[in-house]
Structures are given as C-alpha cells and as structure tokens.
Scaffold this motif. Structure first.
Motif, PDB file in Angstrom:
ATOM      1  N   VAL A   8       0.841  -1.201   0.000  1.00 38.13           N
ATOM      2  CA  VAL A   8       0.000   0.000   0.000  1.00 38.13           C
ATOM      3  C   VAL A   8       0.875   1.249   0.000  1.00 38.13           C
ATOM      4  CG1 VAL A   8      -1.673   1.327   1.355  1.00 38.13           C
ATOM      5  CG2 VAL A   8      -1.967  -1.135   1.081  1.00 38.13           C
ATOM      6  N   LEU A   9       1.917   1.242   0.816  1.00 35.80           N
ATOM      7  CA  LEU A   9       2.804   2.403   0.868  1.00 35.80           C
ATOM      8  C   LEU A   9       3.551   2.598  -0.444  1.00 35.80           C
ATOM      9  CD1 LEU A   9       4.224   2.147   4.493  1.00 35.80           C
ATOM     10  CD2 LEU A   9       2.524   3.741   3.602  1.00 35.80           C
ATOM     11  N   ILE A  10       3.957   1.510  -1.073  1.00 28.89           N
ATOM     12  CA  ILE A  10       4.638   1.616  -2.369  1.00 28.89           C
ATOM     13  C   ILE A  10       3.692   2.209  -3.408  1.00 28.89           C
ATOM     14  CG2 ILE A  10       5.609   0.276  -4.273  1.00 28.89           C
ATOM     15  CD1 ILE A  10       6.868  -1.568  -2.149  1.00 28.89           C
ATOM     16  N   VAL A  11       2.464   1.732  -3.408  1.00 25.10           N
ATOM     17  CA  VAL A  11       1.476   2.253  -4.357  1.00 25.10           C
ATOM     18  C   VAL A  11       1.205   3.727  -4.073  1.00 25.10           C
ATOM     19  CG1 VAL A  11      -0.939   2.096  -5.079  1.00 25.10           C
ATOM     20  CG2 VAL A  11       0.423   0.020  -4.836  1.00 25.10           C
ATOM     21  N   LEU A  12       1.043   4.072  -2.793  1.00 25.28           N
ATOM     22  CA  LEU A  12       0.802   5.474  -2.443  1.00 25.28           C
ATOM     23  C   LEU A  12       1.992   6.348  -2.825  1.00 25.28           C
ATOM     24  CD1 LEU A  12      -0.960   5.191   1.025  1.00 25.28           C
ATOM     25  CD2 LEU A  12      -1.971   5.837  -1.164  1.00 25.28           C
ATOM     26  N   ALA A  14       4.200   5.753  -5.244  1.00 28.65           N
ATOM     27  CA  ALA A  14       4.235   5.867  -6.702  1.00 28.65           C
ATOM     28  C   ALA A  14       3.170   6.844  -7.190  1.00 28.65           C
ATOM     29  CB  ALA A  14       4.037   4.497  -7.338  1.00 28.65           C
ATOM     30  N   LEU A  15       1.996   6.772  -6.598  1.00 24.34           N
ATOM     31  CA  LEU A  15       0.930   7.692  -6.994  1.00 24.34           C
ATOM     32  C   LEU A  15       1.275   9.134  -6.633  1.00 24.34           C
ATOM     33  CD1 LEU A  15      -2.256   5.625  -6.094  1.00 24.34           C
ATOM     34  CD2 LEU A  15      -1.383   6.177  -8.371  1.00 24.34           C
ATOM     35  N   SER A  16       1.923   9.323  -5.504  1.00 28.44           N
ATOM     36  CA  SER A  16       2.277  10.695  -5.122  1.00 28.44           C
ATOM     37  C   SER A  16       3.341  11.265  -6.053  1.00 28.44           C
ATOM     38  CB  SER A  16       2.733  10.746  -3.669  1.00 28.44           C
ATOM     39  OG  SER A  16       3.945  10.046  -3.515  1.00 28.44           O
ATOM     40  N   LEU A  17       4.234  10.408  -6.564  1.00 33.06           N
ATOM     41  CA  LEU A  17       5.219  10.887  -7.537  1.00 33.06           C
ATOM     42  C   LEU A  17       4.551  11.292  -8.840  1.00 33.06           C
ATOM     43  CD1 LEU A  17       8.161   8.371  -7.046  1.00 33.06           C
ATOM     44  CD2 LEU A  17       8.079  10.772  -6.380  1.00 33.06           C
ATOM     45  N   LEU A  18       3.578  10.512  -9.247  1.00 31.49           N
ATOM     46  CA  LEU A  18       2.866  10.817 -10.482  1.00 31.49           C
ATOM     47  C   LEU A  18       1.912  11.990 -10.312  1.00 31.49           C
ATOM     48  CD1 LEU A  18       2.043   7.193 -11.659  1.00 31.49           C
ATOM     49  CD2 LEU A  18       3.799   8.729 -12.558  1.00 31.49           C
ATOM     50  N   ALA A  19       1.564  12.296  -9.090  1.00 28.05           N
ATOM     51  CA  ALA A  19       0.576  13.333  -8.833  1.00 28.05           C
ATOM     52  C   ALA A  19       1.125  14.735  -9.054  1.00 28.05           C
ATOM     53  CB  ALA A  19       0.054  13.204  -7.408  1.00 28.05           C
ATOM     54  N   GLY A  20       2.400  14.891  -9.277  1.00 26.66           N
ATOM     55  CA  GLY A  20       2.988  16.208  -9.462  1.00 26.66           C
ATOM     56  C   GLY A  20       2.462  16.941 -10.678  1.00 26.66           C
ATOM     57  N   CYS A  21       1.901  16.234 -11.623  1.00 30.61           N
ATOM     58  CA  CYS A  21       1.404  16.845 -12.853  1.00 30.61           C
ATOM     59  C   CYS A  21      -0.100  17.084 -12.806  1.00 30.61           C
ATOM     60  CB  CYS A  21       1.744  15.950 -14.047  1.00 30.61           C
ATOM     61  SG  CYS A  21       3.503  15.652 -14.236  1.00 30.61           S
ATOM     62  N   LYS A  22      -0.705  17.002 -11.665  1.00 28.57           N
ATOM     63  CA  LYS A  22      -2.158  17.115 -11.536  1.00 28.57           C
ATOM     64  C   LYS A  22      -2.552  18.497 -11.027  1.00 28.57           C
ATOM     65  CE  LYS A  22      -2.576  12.686 -12.311  1.00 28.57           C
ATOM     66  NZ  LYS A  22      -2.860  12.244 -13.625  1.00 28.57           N
ATOM     67  N   THR A  23      -3.805  18.872 -11.315  1.00 29.66           N
ATOM     68  CA  THR A  23      -4.353  20.092 -10.738  1.00 29.66           C
ATOM     69  C   THR A  23      -4.707  19.815  -9.283  1.00 29.66           C
ATOM     70  OG1 THR A  23      -6.624  19.550 -11.321  1.00 29.66           O
ATOM     71  CG2 THR A  23      -5.324  20.759 -12.972  1.00 29.66           C
ATOM     72  N   ASP A  24      -5.027  20.863  -8.546  1.00 36.68           N
ATOM     73  CA  ASP A  24      -5.388  20.686  -7.135  1.00 36.68           C
ATOM     74  C   ASP A  24      -6.620  19.798  -6.987  1.00 36.68           C
ATOM     75  OD1 ASP A  24      -3.276  22.207  -6.295  1.00 36.68           O
ATOM     76  OD2 ASP A  24      -4.447  24.053  -6.068  1.00 36.68           O
ATOM     77  N   GLU A  25      -7.599  20.001  -7.854  1.00 39.47           N
ATOM     78  CA  GLU A  25      -8.826  19.201  -7.781  1.00 39.47           C
ATOM     79  C   GLU A  25      -8.538  17.736  -8.090  1.00 39.47           C
ATOM     80  OE1 GLU A  25     -12.479  18.687  -6.587  1.00 39.47           O
ATOM     81  OE2 GLU A  25     -11.566  20.669  -6.656  1.00 39.47           O
ATOM     82  N   GLN A  26      -7.718  17.491  -9.093  1.00 37.14           N
ATOM     83  CA  GLN A  26      -7.349  16.115  -9.416  1.00 37.14           C
ATOM     84  C   GLN A  26      -6.555  15.489  -8.275  1.00 37.14           C
ATOM     85  OE1 GLN A  26      -5.265  17.002 -13.043  1.00 37.14           O
ATOM     86  NE2 GLN A  26      -6.941  16.255 -14.344  1.00 37.14           N
ATOM     87  N   GLN A  27      -5.683  16.274  -7.653  1.00 34.15           N
ATOM     88  CA  GLN A  27      -4.893  15.757  -6.542  1.00 34.15           C
ATOM     89  C   GLN A  27      -5.784  15.395  -5.360  1.00 34.15           C
ATOM     90  OE1 GLN A  27      -1.565  15.010  -6.539  1.00 34.15           O
ATOM     91  NE2 GLN A  27      -2.134  14.017  -4.631  1.00 34.15           N
ATOM     92  N   ARG A  28      -6.787  16.240  -5.081  1.00 35.28           N
ATOM     93  CA  ARG A  28      -7.717  15.931  -3.985  1.00 35.28           C
ATOM     94  C   ARG A  28      -8.471  14.627  -4.256  1.00 35.28           C
ATOM     95  NH1 ARG A  28      -7.988  21.521  -3.344  1.00 35.28           N
ATOM     96  NH2 ARG A  28      -9.532  21.828  -4.958  1.00 35.28           N
ATOM     97  N   ALA A  29      -8.881  14.430  -5.507  1.00 32.87           N
ATOM     98  CA  ALA A  29      -9.595  13.196  -5.855  1.00 32.87           C
ATOM     99  C   ALA A  29      -8.686  11.982  -5.680  1.00 32.87           C
ATOM    100  CB  ALA A  29     -10.118  13.279  -7.287  1.00 32.87           C
ATOM    101  N   ARG A  33      -9.229   8.867  -3.022  1.00 34.58           N
ATOM    102  CA  ARG A  33      -9.222   7.453  -3.421  1.00 34.58           C
ATOM    103  C   ARG A  33      -8.171   6.673  -2.634  1.00 34.58           C
ATOM    104  NH1 ARG A  33      -9.942   9.382  -8.833  1.00 34.58           N
ATOM    105  NH2 ARG A  33      -7.699   9.263  -9.124  1.00 34.58           N
ATOM    106  N   ASN A  34      -6.995   7.266  -2.483  1.00 34.93           N
ATOM    107  CA  ASN A  34      -5.931   6.591  -1.731  1.00 34.93           C
ATOM    108  C   ASN A  34      -6.316   6.412  -0.266  1.00 34.93           C
ATOM    109  OD1 ASN A  34      -4.367   6.437  -4.022  1.00 34.93           O
ATOM    110  ND2 ASN A  34      -3.190   8.280  -3.545  1.00 34.93           N
ATOM    111  N   ASP A  35      -6.914   7.455   0.317  1.00 36.60           N
ATOM    112  CA  ASP A  35      -7.356   7.356   1.710  1.00 36.60           C
ATOM    113  C   ASP A  35      -8.428   6.274   1.849  1.00 36.60           C
ATOM    114  OD1 ASP A  35      -5.636   9.421   2.262  1.00 36.60           O
ATOM    115  OD2 ASP A  35      -7.203  10.958   2.406  1.00 36.60           O
ATOM    116  N   ASN A  36      -9.341   6.226   0.884  1.00 34.76           N
ATOM    117  CA  ASN A  36     -10.405   5.220   0.912  1.00 34.76           C
ATOM    118  C   ASN A  36      -9.805   3.820   0.854  1.00 34.76           C
ATOM    119  OD1 ASN A  36     -12.744   3.758   0.705  1.00 34.76           O
ATOM    120  ND2 ASN A  36     -13.570   4.880  -1.039  1.00 34.76           N
ATOM    121  N   ARG A  37      -8.868   3.611  -0.058  1.00 37.89           N
ATOM    122  CA  ARG A  37      -8.226   2.293  -0.174  1.00 37.89           C
ATOM    123  C   ARG A  37      -7.461   1.934   1.096  1.00 37.89           C
ATOM    124  NH1 ARG A  37      -5.873   3.625  -6.035  1.00 37.89           N
ATOM    125  NH2 ARG A  37      -7.770   3.277  -7.227  1.00 37.89           N
ATOM    126  N   LEU A  38      -6.733   2.896   1.629  1.00 33.87           N
ATOM    127  CA  LEU A  38      -5.952   2.647   2.838  1.00 33.87           C
ATOM    128  C   LEU A  38      -6.860   2.284   4.009  1.00 33.87           C
ATOM    129  CD1 LEU A  38      -3.172   2.704   4.256  1.00 33.87           C
ATOM    130  CD2 LEU A  38      -3.600   5.113   4.746  1.00 33.87           C
TER     131      LEU A  38
END
Length: 152
Positions: A8-12, A14-29, A33-38
């Motif tokens: 779970v931490l590895i996935v989170l 990796a997702l946080s690294l990819l999240a750098g190219c997202k808007t604030d709204e996309q990042q919140r979504a 999702r990550n919080d829900n999965r966790l």
C-alpha cells in the motif's frame, strides 16, 4: 486476503510521484481514493462512519504534514537569510575599506588596493594586530619594528 502495508505504501508513494502533474482538484480526488483504499485495507467497511473518520484523519494528517514542510522551509529560508546578513555585516565591518558591496549583493574589489607593509607578527611570533585590525605591535625604544602609526 491479507493486508500488506508495504504494498500500500509503495502504491501510495508511486501515486504521489505521479501526482505532481495534476491540478489541485485532481490531486484531492487522488488523495481521497488513496485514503479510501488505505482505510478499507485497514478493515473499515465501505460507507461506514468509521471509514469516513479514518479518511478524515488521513486528510488531516496530510494537511499537517504539508504545513510542517512549509514551516520548515520558511524557517530554513529565514536561517539562510540571517546567516547571509551576518556574513555580509561581518565582511562590511572587517575594516577593509577597499572593498564594497555592489547593487547585485556580490562582492567587488576596488582597483586601488595598497599592500600593508606593517609587520603582521613581532620577533616572538605574537600578532601585531588585534581582532579588530588595530595595530598593537611594538612602540618603544629597543623594538626592531617601528611604529607604523607614528609620523615619519
């Protein structure tokens, strides 16, 4: 199905690294999702009040982490500025009248420098100047070093 926190931490991560190219709204979504999965991976049932509380706690923790990081960056910037100011003040007060700061805050030397011919140390190896740059060498009869401050 066994819960594997490392995955779970590895996935989170990796997702946080990819999240750098997202808007604030996309990042919140993505964060939701990550919080829900966790939280579901920790055993909270979908749609339950406990899941909502878990997700809220995760969001608050993330916000606190961001605030701590911002505060740490501001504190480091303040320390860096204070160190720079202290160094600059020390350089300005060092008694070097042939040097100055230009408008770009960079050090520049004048071309009219003269060599100080006064001896830096006496015969016993003691310094002739104090920490402020004032001459304190030999001034009396019997000294092989003449007083450079005396008129010729």
């Amino acid at each position: 199905m066994e819960f594997d926190m490392k995955r779970v931490l590895i996935v989170l991560g990796a997702l946080s690294l990819l999240a750098g190219c997202k808007t604030d709204e996309q990042q919140r979504a993505i964060d939701m999702r990550n919080d829900n999965r966790l939280c579901q991976a920790q055993g909270f049932a979908p749609g339950s009040q406990a899941l909502a509380e878990c997700m809220n706690t995760a969001a608050q923790s993330r916000a606190a982490d961001k605030a701590r990081q911002a505060a740490a960056q501001q504190a480091q910037a303040a320390r860096d500025q204070a160190n720079w100011d202290a160094w600059r003040q020390k350089a300005d007060n060092n008694g070097n009248s042939n040097s100055s700061w230009n408008n770009n805050s960079s050090w520049s030397q004048s071309n009219n420098q003269t060599i100080d011919t006064r001896p830096q140390f006496d015969r016993q190896g003691n310094p002739n100047f104090d920490t402020q740059g004032n001459y304190q060498g030999c001034h009396g009869i019997g000294c092989q070093v003449d007083n450079p401050d005396a008129p010729n």
